[in-house]
Scaffold this active site. Structure first.
Site, PDB file in Angstrom:
ATOM      1  N   VAL A   1       0.857  -1.186   0.000  1.00 51.94           N
ATOM      2  CA  VAL A   1       0.000   0.000   0.000  1.00 51.94           C
ATOM      3  C   VAL A   1       0.887   1.227   0.000  1.00 51.94           C
ATOM      4  O   VAL A   1       1.966   1.235   0.599  1.00 51.94           O
ATOM      5  CB  VAL A   1      -0.957   0.011   1.211  1.00 51.94           C
ATOM      6  CG1 VAL A   1      -1.987  -1.089   1.076  1.00 51.94           C
ATOM      7  CG2 VAL A   1      -0.205  -0.146   2.523  1.00 51.94           C
ATOM      8  N   SER A   2       0.432   2.283  -0.671  1.00 51.22           N
ATOM      9  CA  SER A   2       1.313   3.414  -0.952  1.00 51.22           C
ATOM     10  C   SER A   2       1.488   4.383   0.190  1.00 51.22           C
ATOM     11  O   SER A   2       2.468   5.114   0.242  1.00 51.22           O
ATOM     12  CB  SER A   2       0.801   4.179  -2.180  1.00 51.22           C
ATOM     13  OG  SER A   2      -0.531   4.616  -1.960  1.00 51.22           O
TER      14      SER A   2
END
Length: 212
Positions: free
Chosen positions: A10-11
């Site tokens: 996830v960023s």
């Protein structure tokens, strides 16, 4: 005993792997472990160099299944993604994607089927890198557009003094003059004089940003 591991990237720290886990379960996967990386670039950072990626390389054994939402979760660098998938296949690991239910493993011994499998891996990895580059280019274009439309947003507040006034203020400060006296003599706002006194380098940088 074989296990099924979901790898989630996830960023940002505000995002979680919960959504990707929910997607995997809805697709019928019985996940034993979830390994997550937060905020790491899939373009510049190899999977083996990420904290979660290192765990994957340590955990995965022959007979295990690695589940990813799509190959771009493993990375967005063509060479790294293809090398990673082939390494796991050599270990006897099966890689499955939640989207479209793709399966990559080493069960086939037919050279033609191997070639098709490797070509598909390469194509998907190339698409992931191309998409990442397109996104970066779009972001760069957007930033340049906003810079042109609203320069003050990127340059910060425009100084209330010019270069000549700045030099006068510095000279008077060096001579030991008080802030109020300097403001009166130069016409520069007293608060600006104080800011110059506190951090002259920052004040000069602001002038340079605005071409003053």
């Amino acid at each position: 005993m074989s296990k099924t591991i979901l790898y989630s990237r996830v960023s940002t720290t505000e995002q979680t792997s919960d959504h990707q886990l929910e997607q995997a379960r809805k697709a019928g996967f019985q996940v034993d472990h979830v390994v997550t990386d937060h905020g790491t670039s899939g373009v510049t950072t190899k999977l083996a160099d990420r904290d979660g990626g290192k765990r994957l390389f340590d955990m995965l054994r022959e007979g295990d299944t690695l589940v990813v939402r799509w190959v771009d979760r493993l990375g967005r660098n063509y060479q790294d993604v293809t090398d990673t998938i082939r390494e796991f296949i050599r270990r006897g690991v099966t890689i499955k994607t939640v989207i479209n239910g793709m399966v990559f493993d080493g069960t086939t011994t037919d050279p033609t089927q191997k070639a098709i499998r490797d070509a598909l891996i390469g194509f998907m990895a190339a698409m992931a890198e191309a998409q990442a580059e397109a996104t970066k280019e779009a972001q760069r274009a957007g930033i340049e557009h906003h810079k042109a439309a609203s320069p003050e947003k990127f340059k910060g507040r425009k100084p209330t003094f010019d270069r000549a006034s700045f030099e006068k203020v510095k000279a008077m400060l060096n001579a030991g003059q008080g802030h109020s006296a300097i403001a009166k003599a130069t016409g520069v706002n007293r608060n600006a004089v104080i800011r110059i006194a506190q951090d002259p380098a920052k004040a000069e940088a602001a002038l340079m940003k605005w071409g003053m």
